[in-house]
Design an enzyme around this catalytic site. Structure first.
Site: not given
Ligand SMILES: C/C=C/C(=O)SCCNC(=O)CCNC(=O)[C@H](O)C(C)(C)COP(=O)(O)OP(=O)(O)OC[C@H]1O[C@@H](n2cnc3c(N)ncnc32)[C@H](O)[C@@H]1OP(=O)(O)O
Length: 257
Positions: A108, A131
Site C-alpha cells: 500500500g 503482497e
C-alpha cells in the site's frame, strides 16, 4: 490535529509525513486521517504544492498487516474499494503531489506513491508490491498503476516474485523520476515543489486534469478534455498576466485566478 500524520506548511508548500512507528503502516485510521488531510489541503488556498514522505527510516511499509487477521472476503473487498477510492482522489488531486520516498515503500505504500503525481527516491529506498508473499494480491490500485508506469512485463515480474528494488533500479525502469542522497531528498522535493508553486494554481489544476483524463479515460477523451481546458485557460486572469509578462520581458506574478 492528526495522530498519524505530521503537517508542515511553509512558503506555499505543505510537507506531510506519515508518523506511525515502527513502519508507518497504513491502518484504517491512518487512511481515514489522510482523507481528512486531503480535504484540508484542497481547501487551503495558501497551499499550492504538496510533498509526501515518511518519518524515520521507512516511507510506508504497506497496509497494516496486523489488521488482516479478522478480515472476511467481503471486508477485504470493501477495504480495497475504499483504499482505491482514496488513492484515485490523490491521483486526481487538483494540486501537485510529490512523493519523497525515503525508505521502505511497499504494498500500500508503493500504491500510495504511485498515485502521487511525481516520485523522487533515495538510493536506499526499497520499492515493491510483496503482497503475494502474504498470500494476497495488491488491492489499492497496484495491479493497475504499476504496469502503466513500468510496463506489463516488469510489473508482472515484480508482483509475482514480490521482489523489492532499490531507488536506482526504480529510476532505471521509470518508477521514480529522480534519485537523491537520503540527506538531500526532502530538500530536493521541496525545491521541486517551490518551482512548481510559482505557476498559477488555476493552470496547474487544468494541466493535472488533462493529464489525468487521458491516463484514466484514454487518449481520445484526454485530447478532447485538453481542448476544453485550453479554452478555459483563456478565460483566466493569469493568462493575461503570463502573456503580458512575456511581452514585457519580466517574470509573471500569477494571482491564481
Ligand atoms: C492493500 C494493501 C496491502 C498491503 O500493503 S499488504 C503489506 C505489504 N507490505 C509488506 O508485506 C511489507 C512487510 N514488511 C517487511 O517486509 C519488513 O518489515 C520491511 C522490509 C519493511 C522492513 O524490514 P526490517 O528492516 O527487517 O524491519 P522489521 O523488523 O521487519 O519491521 C520493523 C517493525 O515494523 C513492523 N512492520 C513492518 N511492516 C509492517 C506492516 N506492513 N504492517 C504492520 N507492521 C509492519 C514489523 O512487524 C516490526 O515490528 P516489531 O518491531 O514490533 O516486530
Amino acid at each position: 490535529m492528526y495522530s498519524h500524520w505530521n503537517v508542515h506548511k511553509e512558503d506555499r508548500i505543505a510537507v506531510v509525513s506519515v508518523n506511525r512507528p515502527p513502519a508507518n503502516a497504513l491502518s484504517h485510521e491512518t487512511l481515514k486521517e489522510l482523507a481528512a488531510l486531503l480535504d484540508e489541503l484542497e481547501n487551503d488556498a495558501l497551499v499550492k504544492a504538496i510533498v509526501v514522505t515518511g518519518e524515520g527510516r521507512f516511507f510506508i511499509a504497506g497496509a497494516d498487516i496486523k489488521e488482516f487477521t479478522e478480515l472476511s472476503p467481503a471486508d477485504a473487498e470493501e477495504m480495497a474499494r475504499s483504499g482505491q477510492k482514496l488513492f484515485d482522489r490523490l491521483e486526481s488531486f487538483p494540486k501537485p503531489i510529490i512523493a519523497a520516498i525515503n525508505g521502505a515503500c511497499l504494498g500500500g505504500g508503493l500504491e500510495l506513491a504511485m498515485a502521487c503525481h511525481i516520485r523522487l527516491a533515495a538510493p536506499e529506498a526499497k520499492l515493491g508490491l510483496p503482497e503475494l508473499n502474504l498470500g494476497l494480491i495488491p488491492g489499492y490500485g497496484g495491479t493497475q498503476r504499476l504496469p502503466r508506469l513500468v510496463g506489463r512485463g516488469k510489473a508482472t515480474q515484480m508482483i509475482l516474485t514480490s521482489e523489492m528494488i532499490g531507488g536506482e533500479e526504480a529510476l532505471r525502469i521509470g518508477l521514480v523520476e529522480a534519485v537523491y542522497p537520503l540527506d538531500e531528498l526532502l530538500a530536493k522535493a521541496k525545491e521541486l515543489a517551490a518551482v512548481i508553486a510559482q505557476k498559477s494554481s488555476v493552470t496547474m489544476k487544468l494541466a493535472l486534469n488533462a493529464i489525468h483524463t487521458g491516463m484514466t479515460d484514454g487518449p481520445v477523451a484526454g485530447i478532447e478534455q485538453e481542448a476544453k481546458l485550453f479554452g478555459q485557460a483563456f478565460g483566466t486572469e493569469d493568462i493575461k498576466e503570463g502573456v503580458a509578462a512575456f511581452l514585457e520581458k519580466r517574470k509573471p506574478q500569477f494571482a491564481d485566478r
